[in-house]
Design a protein around this motif. Structure first.
Motif, PDB file in Angstrom:
ATOM      1  N   SER A   1       0.999  -1.155   0.031  1.00 29.27           N
ATOM      2  CA  SER A   1      -0.107  -0.045  -0.007  1.00 29.27           C
ATOM      3  C   SER A   1       0.791   1.056  -0.328  1.00 29.27           C
ATOM      4  O   SER A   1       2.221   1.186  -0.200  1.00 29.27           O
ATOM      5  CB  SER A   1      -1.049  -0.159   1.259  1.00 29.27           C
ATOM      6  OG  SER A   1       0.144  -0.155   2.663  1.00 29.27           O
ATOM      7  N   THR A   2       0.767   2.844   0.406  1.00 31.20           N
ATOM      8  CA  THR A   2       0.872   3.734   0.160  1.00 31.20           C
ATOM      9  C   THR A   2       1.017   4.369   1.628  1.00 31.20           C
ATOM     10  O   THR A   2      -0.453   4.062   2.187  1.00 31.20           O
ATOM     11  CB  THR A   2       0.933   4.464  -0.938  1.00 31.20           C
ATOM     12  OG1 THR A   2      -0.539   4.941  -0.769  1.00 31.20           O
ATOM     13  CG2 THR A   2       0.808   3.501  -2.385  1.00 31.20           C
ATOM     14  N   THR A   3       1.380   5.326   2.640  1.00 31.34           N
ATOM     15  CA  THR A   3       0.977   5.826   3.150  1.00 31.34           C
ATOM     16  C   THR A   3       1.268   7.762   3.152  1.00 31.34           C
ATOM     17  O   THR A   3       2.260   7.982   2.371  1.00 31.34           O
ATOM     18  CB  THR A   3       2.130   5.952   4.615  1.00 31.34           C
ATOM     19  OG1 THR A   3       1.721   6.485   5.520  1.00 31.34           O
ATOM     20  CG2 THR A   3       3.455   5.725   4.263  1.00 31.34           C
ATOM     21  N   THR A   4       1.069   8.348   3.777  1.00 29.05           N
ATOM     22  CA  THR A   4       1.932   9.559   3.476  1.00 29.05           C
ATOM     23  C   THR A   4       2.413   9.912   4.604  1.00 29.05           C
ATOM     24  O   THR A   4       2.975  11.247   4.573  1.00 29.05           O
ATOM     25  CB  THR A   4       0.153  10.772   3.089  1.00 29.05           C
ATOM     26  OG1 THR A   4      -0.760  10.417   3.960  1.00 29.05           O
ATOM     27  CG2 THR A   4       0.055  10.518   1.869  1.00 29.05           C
ATOM     28  N   LEU A   5       2.647   9.168   5.717  1.00 25.98           N
ATOM     29  CA  LEU A   5       3.096   9.773   6.804  1.00 25.98           C
ATOM     30  C   LEU A   5       5.115   9.446   6.342  1.00 25.98           C
ATOM     31  O   LEU A   5       4.825   8.581   6.448  1.00 25.98           O
ATOM     32  CB  LEU A   5       2.641   8.387   7.953  1.00 25.98           C
ATOM     33  CG  LEU A   5       3.376   8.860   9.321  1.00 25.98           C
ATOM     34  CD1 LEU A   5       3.641  10.292   9.951  1.00 25.98           C
ATOM     35  CD2 LEU A   5       3.021   7.081  10.408  1.00 25.98           C
TER      36      LEU A   5
ATOM     37  N   VAL B   1       8.921   0.399   5.424  1.00 28.51           N
ATOM     38  CA  VAL B   1       8.104   1.734   5.119  1.00 28.51           C
ATOM     39  C   VAL B   1       9.557   2.318   3.371  1.00 28.51           C
ATOM     40  O   VAL B   1      10.542   2.634   4.017  1.00 28.51           O
ATOM     41  CB  VAL B   1       7.813   2.481   5.582  1.00 28.51           C
ATOM     42  CG1 VAL B   1       7.639   4.353   5.194  1.00 28.51           C
ATOM     43  CG2 VAL B   1       6.762   2.315   5.960  1.00 28.51           C
TER      44      VAL B   1
ATOM     45  N   ALA C   1       1.082   4.941  12.165  1.00 29.52           N
ATOM     46  CA  ALA C   1       0.080   5.804  12.009  1.00 29.52           C
ATOM     47  C   ALA C   1      -1.093   6.232  12.957  1.00 29.52           C
ATOM     48  O   ALA C   1      -1.475   6.769  13.452  1.00 29.52           O
ATOM     49  CB  ALA C   1      -0.939   5.263  10.280  1.00 29.52           C
TER      50      ALA C   1
ATOM     51  N   THR D   1       4.532  10.635  -0.870  1.00 31.79           N
ATOM     52  CA  THR D   1       3.970   9.329  -0.707  1.00 31.79           C
ATOM     53  C   THR D   1       4.865   7.959  -0.471  1.00 31.79           C
ATOM     54  O   THR D   1       6.063   8.759  -1.450  1.00 31.79           O
ATOM     55  CB  THR D   1       3.067   9.391  -1.509  1.00 31.79           C
ATOM     56  OG1 THR D   1       1.896  10.149  -2.224  1.00 31.79           O
ATOM     57  CG2 THR D   1       2.115   7.749  -2.063  1.00 31.79           C
TER      58      THR D   1
ATOM     59  N   VAL E   1       4.462   1.041   1.258  1.00 30.04           N
ATOM     60  CA  VAL E   1       4.830   0.076   2.399  1.00 30.04           C
ATOM     61  C   VAL E   1       4.208  -1.407   2.298  1.00 30.04           C
ATOM     62  O   VAL E   1       3.550  -1.462   1.139  1.00 30.04           O
ATOM     63  CB  VAL E   1       3.242   0.800   3.186  1.00 30.04           C
ATOM     64  CG1 VAL E   1       3.179  -0.105   4.857  1.00 30.04           C
ATOM     65  CG2 VAL E   1       3.305   2.049   4.350  1.00 30.04           C
TER      66      VAL E   1
ATOM     67  N   TRP F   1       2.307  -0.701  10.300  1.00 29.72           N
ATOM     68  CA  TRP F   1       2.347   0.014   9.731  1.00 29.72           C
ATOM     69  C   TRP F   1       1.273   0.959  10.073  1.00 29.72           C
ATOM     70  O   TRP F   1       1.170   2.054  10.611  1.00 29.72           O
ATOM     71  CB  TRP F   1       2.831   0.247   8.488  1.00 29.72           C
ATOM     72  CG  TRP F   1       2.632   1.881   8.057  1.00 29.72           C
ATOM     73  CD1 TRP F   1       2.036   3.119   7.115  1.00 29.72           C
ATOM     74  CD2 TRP F   1       3.846   2.775   8.703  1.00 29.72           C
ATOM     75  NE1 TRP F   1       2.399   3.971   7.508  1.00 29.72           N
ATOM     76  CE2 TRP F   1       3.450   3.917   7.862  1.00 29.72           C
ATOM     77  CE3 TRP F   1       5.478   3.244   9.083  1.00 29.72           C
ATOM     78  CZ2 TRP F   1       4.416   4.959   7.993  1.00 29.72           C
ATOM     79  CZ3 TRP F   1       5.675   3.926   9.602  1.00 29.72           C
ATOM     80  CH2 TRP F   1       5.581   5.032   8.822  1.00 29.72           C
ATOM     81  N   ASP F   2       0.278   0.322  10.195  1.00 28.63           N
ATOM     82  CA  ASP F   2      -1.050   0.491  10.561  1.00 28.63           C
ATOM     83  C   ASP F   2      -1.339   1.427  11.801  1.00 28.63           C
ATOM     84  O   ASP F   2      -1.704   2.267  12.232  1.00 28.63           O
ATOM     85  CB  ASP F   2      -2.374  -0.574  10.706  1.00 28.63           C
ATOM     86  CG  ASP F   2      -2.585  -0.654   8.592  1.00 28.63           C
ATOM     87  OD1 ASP F   2      -1.761   0.267   8.375  1.00 28.63           O
ATOM     88  OD2 ASP F   2      -3.030  -1.135   8.531  1.00 28.63           O
TER      89      ASP F   2
END
Length: 380
Positions: free
Chosen positions: A252-256, A310, A335, A319, A322, A331-332
């Motif tokens: 997936s992706t994350t902005t954190l 990450v 976050a 972005t 993940v 990671w969830d």
């Protein structure tokens, strides 16, 4: 610390110089943030040695637990004589009074024990060092200055019951849990001050008050970063041991940004460690041929059931990719913890504390202004 030392401690620091507790070879870090250290030999570089001895920096006196290196193993530090300002601040936090009996865990070079012996008298100080070579060297240095605390070569997690109870117990190595023996060997109304470590980060001190019913309550305070007690170190030395060849992660992706949660901000990392017990991190900035990332943050749990990465690709800073594998989505969890902390106004490290129940359960506590908000039990 800031400001002048109180009279009794000022006299101790003047009469017990740190330089008297350093071996002829000390070690300095080669690159900030990396474990490798290089030796500075007093006979070869006396000016360099003196600069370390008299500067407000930690002086590493042992690497790799004193053994020869394995192929490619860096010279990671395993014992040091701490930074003078941190030593002074910690001793003031200990709040000793004339006649107090003190147990110190982690003799190292012996300087802390020497300061305590000068302040309280050698008969009132016991110091325990797990490494018998370091213990013997420290005993010799203390004897040479006429300071004679009891120096014990043994496991500091067990304390030293022969001279208990103690009015104060001082750790000079960080712990992930308070050893039960320390509670049992504390005198009524006593105090325990010890550096703290989590799986995520090592930072700050715990100031803990044991009670007669076997419980204890403490708070975390800002401080330095200390080496972990040997029994509290991570057992994982290579992140590859966490990942199995058959693992197929979800992507997936994350902005954190991974640097927000594990990028060197000690305060943020210390809080993440408290609210995410049992999660560890490792940075990989040397991916090798065929990998499509510039930097990678690894996260895994102590039980080795789950992991996450990450990735930074060297270009995109908004972005990040993940990957997560296992029954937990680590990671969830990270976050969610970051979102809570930032939405709560980034409460300081000293808003957190530790409770210990009679059965030994140890729980991280976060205090809202109107009372406890939530509790996180630590693994036994």
């Amino acid at each position: 610390m800031t400001g002048p030392l109180p009279g009794p401690w000022r006299e101790a620091f003047e009469r017990v110089p740190r330089s008297a507790f350093l071996p002829d070879v000390v070690w300095v870090r080669l690159v900030d943030g990396m474990p490798d250290h290089a030796p500075v030999d007093r006979a070869v570089d006396p000016d360099g040695w003196e600069e370390i001895a008299w500067s407000d920096v930690p002086a590493v006196i042992q690497v790799r637990d004193g053994r020869e290196p394995e192929p490619g193993e860096p010279a990671w530090p395993s014992s040091s004589v701490s930074q003078p300002s941190i030593v002074a601040s910690t001793l003031l936090t200990l709040d000793v009074m004339d006649g107090h009996r003190v147990l110190e865990i982690g003799t190292g070079g012996g300087w802390n024990a020497g300061l305590l012996a000068r302040r309280l008298g050698g008969a009132n100080v016991v110091t325990v060092e797990v490494d018998p070579v370091l213990a013997a060297a420290a005993r010799g240095r203390l004897d040479a200055l006429g300071l004679r605390p009891t120096v014990v070569a043994g496991d500091g997690a067990k304390g030293w019951a022969e001279r208990a109870p103690y009015d104060r117990i001082l750790g000079t190595c960080s712990v992930a849990r308070v050893p039960r023996a320390w509670l049992e060997q504390s005198a009524p109304g006593g105090l325990i001050v010890t550096p703290w470590t989590t799986a995520w980060a090592t930072y700050g001190n715990l100031v803990l008050t044991p009670r007669q019913d076997g419980t204890a309550r403490g708070r975390f305070v800002h401080g330095g970063s200390f080496m972990s007690m040997r029994g509290h170190r991570s057992r994982i030395r290579d992140v590859a041991a966490v990942v199995r060849p058959t693992d197929v992660p979800d992507t997936s992706t994350t902005t954190l940004s991974p640097w927000d949660v594990a990028g060197g901000d000690r305060h943020a990392e210390a809080v993440m460690g408290l609210v995410l017990p049992g999660l560890r991190t490792h940075w990989n900035d040397d991916p090798g041929t065929g990998d499509d990332f510039r930097s990678r943050l690894w996260i895994w749990d102590d039980a080795l059931t789950s992991w996450a990465t990450v990735d930074y690709d060297g270009q995109q800073l908004e972005t990040f990719r993940v990957r997560q594998h296992g029954p937990r989505r680590l990671w969830d969890e990270v976050a969610a913890a970051w979102t809570w902390w930032t939405s709560a106004g980034r409460p300081a490290f000293d808003r957190f504390g530790l409770d210990i129940d009679p059965d030994g359960t140890q729980t991280i506590r976060y205090d809202e202004p109107d009372g406890p908000s939530w509790l996180i039990p630590l693994d036994k």
